[in-house]
Structure formats: structure tokens, C-alpha cells
Design a protein around this motif. Structure first.
Motif, PDB file in Angstrom:
ATOM      1  N   LEU A  83       0.779  -1.085  -0.294  1.00  0.00           N
ATOM      2  CA  LEU A  83       0.578   0.366  -0.022  1.00  0.00           C
ATOM      3  C   LEU A  83       0.414   1.563   0.400  1.00  0.00           C
ATOM      4  O   LEU A  83       1.426   0.799   1.155  1.00  0.00           O
ATOM      5  CB  LEU A  83      -1.338  -0.097   1.301  1.00  0.00           C
ATOM      6  N   ARG A  84       0.697   1.932  -0.879  1.00  0.00           N
ATOM      7  CA  ARG A  84       1.344   2.925  -0.782  1.00  0.00           C
ATOM      8  C   ARG A  84       0.705   4.754  -0.698  1.00  0.00           C
ATOM      9  O   ARG A  84      -0.688   4.598  -1.845  1.00  0.00           O
ATOM     10  CB  ARG A  84       2.925   3.641  -2.359  1.00  0.00           C
ATOM     11  N   PHE A  85       1.100   4.728   0.418  1.00  0.00           N
ATOM     12  CA  PHE A  85      -0.884   5.941   0.556  1.00  0.00           C
ATOM     13  C   PHE A  85      -0.334   7.508   0.543  1.00  0.00           C
ATOM     14  O   PHE A  85       0.533   7.714  -0.011  1.00  0.00           O
ATOM     15  CB  PHE A  85      -0.482   6.216   2.344  1.00  0.00           C
ATOM     16  N   ASP A  86      -1.159   7.747   0.117  1.00  0.00           N
ATOM     17  CA  ASP A  86      -1.693   9.528  -0.983  1.00  0.00           C
ATOM     18  C   ASP A  86      -2.001   9.972   0.728  1.00  0.00           C
ATOM     19  O   ASP A  86      -2.785  10.245   1.307  1.00  0.00           O
ATOM     20  CB  ASP A  86      -2.657   9.356  -1.476  1.00  0.00           C
ATOM     21  N   PRO A  87      -0.913  11.116   0.361  1.00  0.00           N
ATOM     22  CA  PRO A  87      -0.967  11.516   1.520  1.00  0.00           C
ATOM     23  C   PRO A  87      -1.555  13.216   1.297  1.00  0.00           C
ATOM     24  O   PRO A  87      -1.947  14.318   2.398  1.00  0.00           O
ATOM     25  CB  PRO A  87       0.622  12.443   1.698  1.00  0.00           C
ATOM     26  N   ALA A  88      -2.895  13.478   0.632  1.00  0.00           N
ATOM     27  CA  ALA A  88      -3.296  14.809  -0.108  1.00  0.00           C
ATOM     28  C   ALA A  88      -4.749  14.380   1.035  1.00  0.00           C
ATOM     29  O   ALA A  88      -4.433  15.999   0.579  1.00  0.00           O
ATOM     30  CB  ALA A  88      -4.149  14.297  -1.466  1.00  0.00           C
ATOM     31  N   GLY A  89      -5.186  14.172   1.401  1.00  0.00           N
ATOM     32  CA  GLY A  89      -6.043  13.834   2.438  1.00  0.00           C
ATOM     33  C   GLY A  89      -5.684  13.426   3.901  1.00  0.00           C
ATOM     34  O   GLY A  89      -4.840  12.220   3.725  1.00  0.00           O
ATOM     35  N   PRO A  90      -5.792  14.125   4.495  1.00  0.00           N
ATOM     36  CA  PRO A  90      -5.908  13.309   6.159  1.00  0.00           C
ATOM     37  C   PRO A  90      -6.729  11.500   6.399  1.00  0.00           C
ATOM     38  O   PRO A  90      -7.632  11.553   5.341  1.00  0.00           O
ATOM     39  CB  PRO A  90      -6.664  14.218   7.348  1.00  0.00           C
ATOM     40  N   VAL A  91      -5.962  11.045   7.189  1.00  0.00           N
ATOM     41  CA  VAL A  91      -6.721  10.306   7.259  1.00  0.00           C
ATOM     42  C   VAL A  91      -7.609  10.387   9.198  1.00  0.00           C
ATOM     43  O   VAL A  91      -7.108  11.469   9.884  1.00  0.00           O
ATOM     44  CB  VAL A  91      -6.384   8.918   8.402  1.00  0.00           C
ATOM     45  N   LYS A  92      -8.537   9.510   9.343  1.00  0.00           N
ATOM     46  CA  LYS A  92      -9.472   9.905  10.546  1.00  0.00           C
ATOM     47  C   LYS A  92      -9.467   8.624  11.656  1.00  0.00           C
ATOM     48  O   LYS A  92      -9.345   7.204  10.742  1.00  0.00           O
ATOM     49  CB  LYS A  92     -10.821   9.743  10.349  1.00  0.00           C
ATOM     50  N   ILE A  93      -8.450   8.853  12.795  1.00  0.00           N
ATOM     51  CA  ILE A  93      -8.645   7.679  13.530  1.00  0.00           C
ATOM     52  C   ILE A  93      -9.692   7.332  14.619  1.00  0.00           C
ATOM     53  O   ILE A  93      -9.914   8.592  15.485  1.00  0.00           O
ATOM     54  CB  ILE A  93      -7.132   7.924  14.026  1.00  0.00           C
ATOM     55  N   PHE A  94     -10.542   6.859  14.759  1.00  0.00           N
ATOM     56  CA  PHE A  94     -11.593   6.317  15.682  1.00  0.00           C
ATOM     57  C   PHE A  94     -11.352   5.454  17.222  1.00  0.00           C
ATOM     58  O   PHE A  94     -10.997   4.285  16.677  1.00  0.00           O
ATOM     59  CB  PHE A  94     -12.836   5.705  15.161  1.00  0.00           C
ATOM     60  N   LEU A  95     -10.657   6.190  18.456  1.00  0.00           N
ATOM     61  CA  LEU A  95     -10.678   4.782  19.038  1.00  0.00           C
ATOM     62  C   LEU A  95     -11.176   4.549  20.287  1.00  0.00           C
ATOM     63  O   LEU A  95     -12.802   5.928  20.334  1.00  0.00           O
ATOM     64  CB  LEU A  95      -9.382   5.642  20.203  1.00  0.00           C
ATOM     65  N   LEU A 145      -0.982  12.012  20.398  1.00  0.00           N
ATOM     66  CA  LEU A 145      -0.279  10.878  19.039  1.00  0.00           C
ATOM     67  C   LEU A 145       0.517  10.273  19.597  1.00  0.00           C
ATOM     68  O   LEU A 145      -0.120   9.105  18.529  1.00  0.00           O
ATOM     69  CB  LEU A 145       0.598  12.569  18.123  1.00  0.00           C
ATOM     70  N   LEU A 146       1.008  10.181  20.151  1.00  0.00           N
ATOM     71  CA  LEU A 146       1.555   8.953  20.590  1.00  0.00           C
ATOM     72  C   LEU A 146       0.544   7.698  21.339  1.00  0.00           C
ATOM     73  O   LEU A 146       0.497   6.698  20.989  1.00  0.00           O
ATOM     74  CB  LEU A 146       2.712   8.664  21.643  1.00  0.00           C
ATOM     75  N   ASP A 147      -0.486   8.025  21.907  1.00  0.00           N
ATOM     76  CA  ASP A 147      -0.833   7.218  22.543  1.00  0.00           C
ATOM     77  C   ASP A 147      -1.769   7.025  21.338  1.00  0.00           C
ATOM     78  O   ASP A 147      -2.407   5.532  21.492  1.00  0.00           O
ATOM     79  CB  ASP A 147      -2.621   7.838  23.202  1.00  0.00           C
ATOM     80  N   ASP A 148      -2.137   7.348  20.032  1.00  0.00           N
ATOM     81  CA  ASP A 148      -2.896   6.519  19.133  1.00  0.00           C
ATOM     82  C   ASP A 148      -1.976   5.728  18.360  1.00  0.00           C
ATOM     83  O   ASP A 148      -2.888   4.689  18.096  1.00  0.00           O
ATOM     84  CB  ASP A 148      -3.370   8.144  18.101  1.00  0.00           C
ATOM     85  N   VAL A 149      -0.477   6.253  18.048  1.00  0.00           N
ATOM     86  CA  VAL A 149       0.521   4.819  16.954  1.00  0.00           C
ATOM     87  C   VAL A 149       0.163   3.965  17.999  1.00  0.00           C
ATOM     88  O   VAL A 149      -0.225   2.678  17.642  1.00  0.00           O
ATOM     89  CB  VAL A 149       1.759   5.434  17.388  1.00  0.00           C
ATOM     90  N   TRP A 150       0.393   3.968  19.536  1.00  0.00           N
ATOM     91  CA  TRP A 150       0.741   3.123  20.879  1.00  0.00           C
ATOM     92  C   TRP A 150      -0.859   1.897  20.653  1.00  0.00           C
ATOM     93  O   TRP A 150      -0.612   1.215  21.088  1.00  0.00           O
ATOM     94  CB  TRP A 150       0.495   3.546  22.234  1.00  0.00           C
ATOM     95  N   GLN A 152      -0.958  -1.141  23.880  1.00  0.00           N
ATOM     96  CA  GLN A 152      -1.064   0.308  25.540  1.00  0.00           C
ATOM     97  C   GLN A 152      -0.815  -0.626  26.089  1.00  0.00           C
ATOM     98  O   GLN A 152       0.071   0.773  27.246  1.00  0.00           O
ATOM     99  CB  GLN A 152      -2.783   0.447  25.622  1.00  0.00           C
ATOM    100  N   ASP A 153      -0.328  -1.412  26.744  1.00  0.00           N
ATOM    101  CA  ASP A 153       0.085  -2.377  28.218  1.00  0.00           C
ATOM    102  C   ASP A 153       1.492  -2.389  28.107  1.00  0.00           C
ATOM    103  O   ASP A 153       1.621  -3.547  29.099  1.00  0.00           O
ATOM    104  CB  ASP A 153      -1.148  -3.512  28.753  1.00  0.00           C
ATOM    105  N   GLU A 154       1.937  -1.864  27.066  1.00  0.00           N
ATOM    106  CA  GLU A 154       3.969  -2.464  26.881  1.00  0.00           C
ATOM    107  C   GLU A 154       4.671  -1.704  27.488  1.00  0.00           C
ATOM    108  O   GLU A 154       5.733  -2.513  28.204  1.00  0.00           O
ATOM    109  CB  GLU A 154       3.811  -2.606  25.246  1.00  0.00           C
ATOM    110  N   LEU A 155       4.850  -0.441  27.722  1.00  0.00           N
ATOM    111  CA  LEU A 155       5.513   0.153  28.488  1.00  0.00           C
ATOM    112  C   LEU A 155       4.171   1.202  29.549  1.00  0.00           C
ATOM    113  O   LEU A 155       4.309   2.237  29.642  1.00  0.00           O
ATOM    114  CB  LEU A 155       5.953   1.643  27.525  1.00  0.00           C
ATOM    115  N   GLN A 170       0.612  11.956  32.331  1.00  0.00           N
ATOM    116  CA  GLN A 170      -1.228  12.527  32.032  1.00  0.00           C
ATOM    117  C   GLN A 170      -0.348  13.240  30.932  1.00  0.00           C
ATOM    118  O   GLN A 170      -1.405  13.108  30.549  1.00  0.00           O
ATOM    119  CB  GLN A 170      -1.243  13.373  33.139  1.00  0.00           C
ATOM    120  N   GLN A 171       0.419  14.271  30.998  1.00  0.00           N
ATOM    121  CA  GLN A 171       1.120  15.281  29.966  1.00  0.00           C
ATOM    122  C   GLN A 171       2.530  15.294  29.355  1.00  0.00           C
ATOM    123  O   GLN A 171       3.316  14.780  30.577  1.00  0.00           O
ATOM    124  CB  GLN A 171       0.170  16.534  30.276  1.00  0.00           C
ATOM    125  N   GLY A 172       2.598  15.842  28.059  1.00  0.00           N
ATOM    126  CA  GLY A 172       3.825  16.254  27.936  1.00  0.00           C
ATOM    127  C   GLY A 172       3.936  15.922  26.429  1.00  0.00           C
ATOM    128  O   GLY A 172       3.504  15.142  25.614  1.00  0.00           O
TER     129      GLY A 172
END
Length: 311
Positions: free
Chosen positions: A120-132, A199-204, A210-213, A220-222
Motif C-alpha cells: 500500500l502506497r499511501f496518498d498524503p493529499a487528504g487526512p485519515v481519521k482515527i477512531f479509538l 499522537l503517541l497514544d494513537d500510535v501505541w 497500550q500495556d507494553e510500557l 498524564q501530559q507532556g
């Protein structure tokens, strides 16, 4: 074929025109080879066609690694071959994780399959949406680069090639392999710049880490000013996880405003978070631990046991 209609429950999808070519074995009615071309094929119709003409492609459409599955989208400029070759332009793509219904929507990419791998070669023209799960509003991210899925037995391998996620000023670049950890493996390298906690939460979450580290889960913030992780996978009880004994990383962090749990309480902290061989260490250059102002301190988290503070 013209005006192919596929229904699932109340859902109806239509493919206006399909051109199929079928060849038979000499002196037989047994099908030797099939190929199909189409200008536009909705997702359910693509599943039906792949199951009928190219089962190896159908498996990729239905089942992705780590519980993910393709659930929506439209394919254009489609070429399907029963030998396993496949090419199409994906728009409005969506994948869903069965365990918690996490979703990635609005994917756009060029899809190709040959030599036992799907690219898959992603097209960066438009954003993707992440639903968690547990998060009310989706998060919009820019996605580019190339991802390859390899045909393996139980845990399909993933190869990240210049994959980049971006949100505002924050960027995360991924290169390397995410397999089952057996044999020689190029670690999955994540390079971060100005990555906030969200963003780090989204990737994790998307990598099911989520339970790895736990030490990151406590913050809480940073944000991560800059850093790099080299992650080596392993499979435990059928689940792909990080082998922290063989993984390592270093993150320059800032504005850590709280650390919950039974350990010391941090505020307004900055420094460097490092881990190797299963142990984690935070070297602080600024901040407060409860009422103590810090200019130099170190917190060690062994893989087992309580954290230790040196100030």
C-alpha cells in the motif's frame, strides 16, 4: 458484466461495468486463468469478485494482521488476476479492529499484490481519521509512505518503508519490520519529533501496545521533543508484543506535568527517557517532584521491582 449488484443486509453496492477474461485448460472446461478489469468497484463487490476469482487476494481483503480487517472503501482502475496479482486505487478506505472496534477511515492508497505480498502506497493529499474506543472525537492525521503485508502462516509480517504520521508540528517516521520475532529481523524504528501525548497514544493504541510500557501510560501530559525507538517483536500467547529485552530507545521529553500511581509525583519536568534490556530510566534536567525542585535527578524503573529515585 454490467450493473453488478451486491447486497449485505440493508446495504447495497453496485459496480457499473466489469470486463472479465476466462481461459480453460486444453480439452477441458476446467478454468485455467481468469482476469478482471473495472473502472470502479465498491468494497463488498470487490470482496465477492476476489473470493470468486482470486482467493489469495480475498484473504488479504478480509483479514489483516493483529485482528484488523478491511470494512469499507471504493476501488478504481481495478485489475485482478487469478495468479494472485492485483492493482487498484483505493479511496474512502476503512479498516476496523475486531477486538475493540478501533477504526482508521478515509484511507487513500495505491494497492498492489504480487510475489506473496500486498503493498500500500499511501496518498498524503487528504487526512485519515482515527477512531479509538473511549475517545469521542476522531483524530485527523496525515499519512504517507509504503506498507507491505507479507504472506506468512499465523502472523502476517509487516514492513514499514518511509511511513510517516503527522499531526500539526508533530511527526513520527516508521521504518523496518514487524514480524513474529523469529530469525533475523530488522527492528521497527520509530523516529519522533514534537510528538504530543495524544499522537503517541494513537500510535501505541493502533499497534496494540497500550500495556507494553507502563511508564508512558503513567505520564498524564507532556510531549516528546525528539527521540527514537527500535522495537523487536515477539509472539506470546498468540499475541504479537514488543520484546523489551531486545528493544531500546531514547526520548527527549518536556512538560511532563504529572506521573500517577504509587511512585513519585512529577510536575513541569524535562529530561531524557531511556530504556534497554527491559529497564527504563528517566534522567531529569528540570522539574519538581512534589515539593522538591529538581535541576538534576534520575528515576530508575527496573523490569521488576519498585522505582528508585536519585537526586
Amino acid at each position: 458484466f454490467s450493473d453488478l449488484q451486491v447486497t449485505r443486509g440493508a446495504r447495497l453496492e453496485r459496480a457499473p461495468k466489469l470486463l472479465a477474461r476466462v481461459s480453460f485448460e486444453p480439452g477441458s472446461i476446467r478454468v485455467a486463468h481468469t482476469a478482471l478489469d473495472a473502472d470502479r468497484v465498491p468494497f463488498m463487490a470487490a470482496e465477492f469478485i476476489a473470493a470468486l476469482l482470486a482467493p489469495r487476494i480475498d484473504q488479504h481483503l478480509r483479514e489483516l494482521p493483529d485482528g484488523w480487517a478491511a470494512t469499507a472503501g471504493e476501488l478504481r482502475s481495478v485489475r485482478i488476476d487469478s495468479t494472485g496479482k492485483f492493482r487498484a486505487q483505493l479511496s474512502g478506505g476503512e479498516i476496523t479492529r475486531g477486538t475493540d472496534r478501533a477504526r482508521v477511515a478515509d484511507l487513500a492508497a495505491t494497492i498492489e499484490r504480487e510475489q506473496r505480498q500486498l503493498k500500500l502506497r499511501f496518498d498524503p493529499a487528504g487526512p485519515v481519521k482515527i477512531f479509538l474506543p473511549g475517545v469521542e472525537e476522531p483524530r485527523a492525521l496525515r499519512l504517507e509512505g509504503e506498507l507491505a503485508l507479507h504472506d506468512t502462516a499465523v502472523h502476517p509480517g509487516l514492513t514499514f518503508m518511509a511511513v510517516k504520521l503527522a499531526s500539526g508540528e508533530g511527526t513520527l517516521d516508521a521504518n523496518g519490520e514487524w514480524h513474529d520475532g523469529r530469525g533475523p529481523v530488522k527492528p521497527l524504528t520509530l523516529v519522533m519529533s514534537q510528538v504530543d501525548r495524544l499522537l503517541l497514544d494513537d500510535v501505541w493504541n493502533l499497534l496494540a501496545l497500550q500495556d507494553e510500557l507502563p511508564r508512558l501510560a503513567d505520564v498524564q501530559q507532556g510531549h516528546v521533543v525528539a527521540g527514537q525507538l527500535q522495537l523487536v517483536p515477539e509472539v506470546i500467547d498468540g499475541q504479537r508484543r514488543v520484546d523489551w529485552r531486545r528493544s531500546r530507545g531514547s526520548l527527549a521529553v518536556a512538560n511532563l506535568t504529572s506521573l500517577t500511581g504509587e511512585g513519585p509525583q512529577l510536575a513541569e519536568a524535562a529530561g531524557k527517557l531511556e530504556f534497554a534490556r527491559g529497564n527504563t530510566q528517566l534522567r531529569l534536567t528540570a522539574g519538581r517532584i512534589e515539593d522538591l525542585k529538581l535541576s538534576r535527578a534520575r528515576i530508575d524503573w527496573p523490569r521488576q521491582g519498585e522505582p528508585r529515585l536519585q537526586a
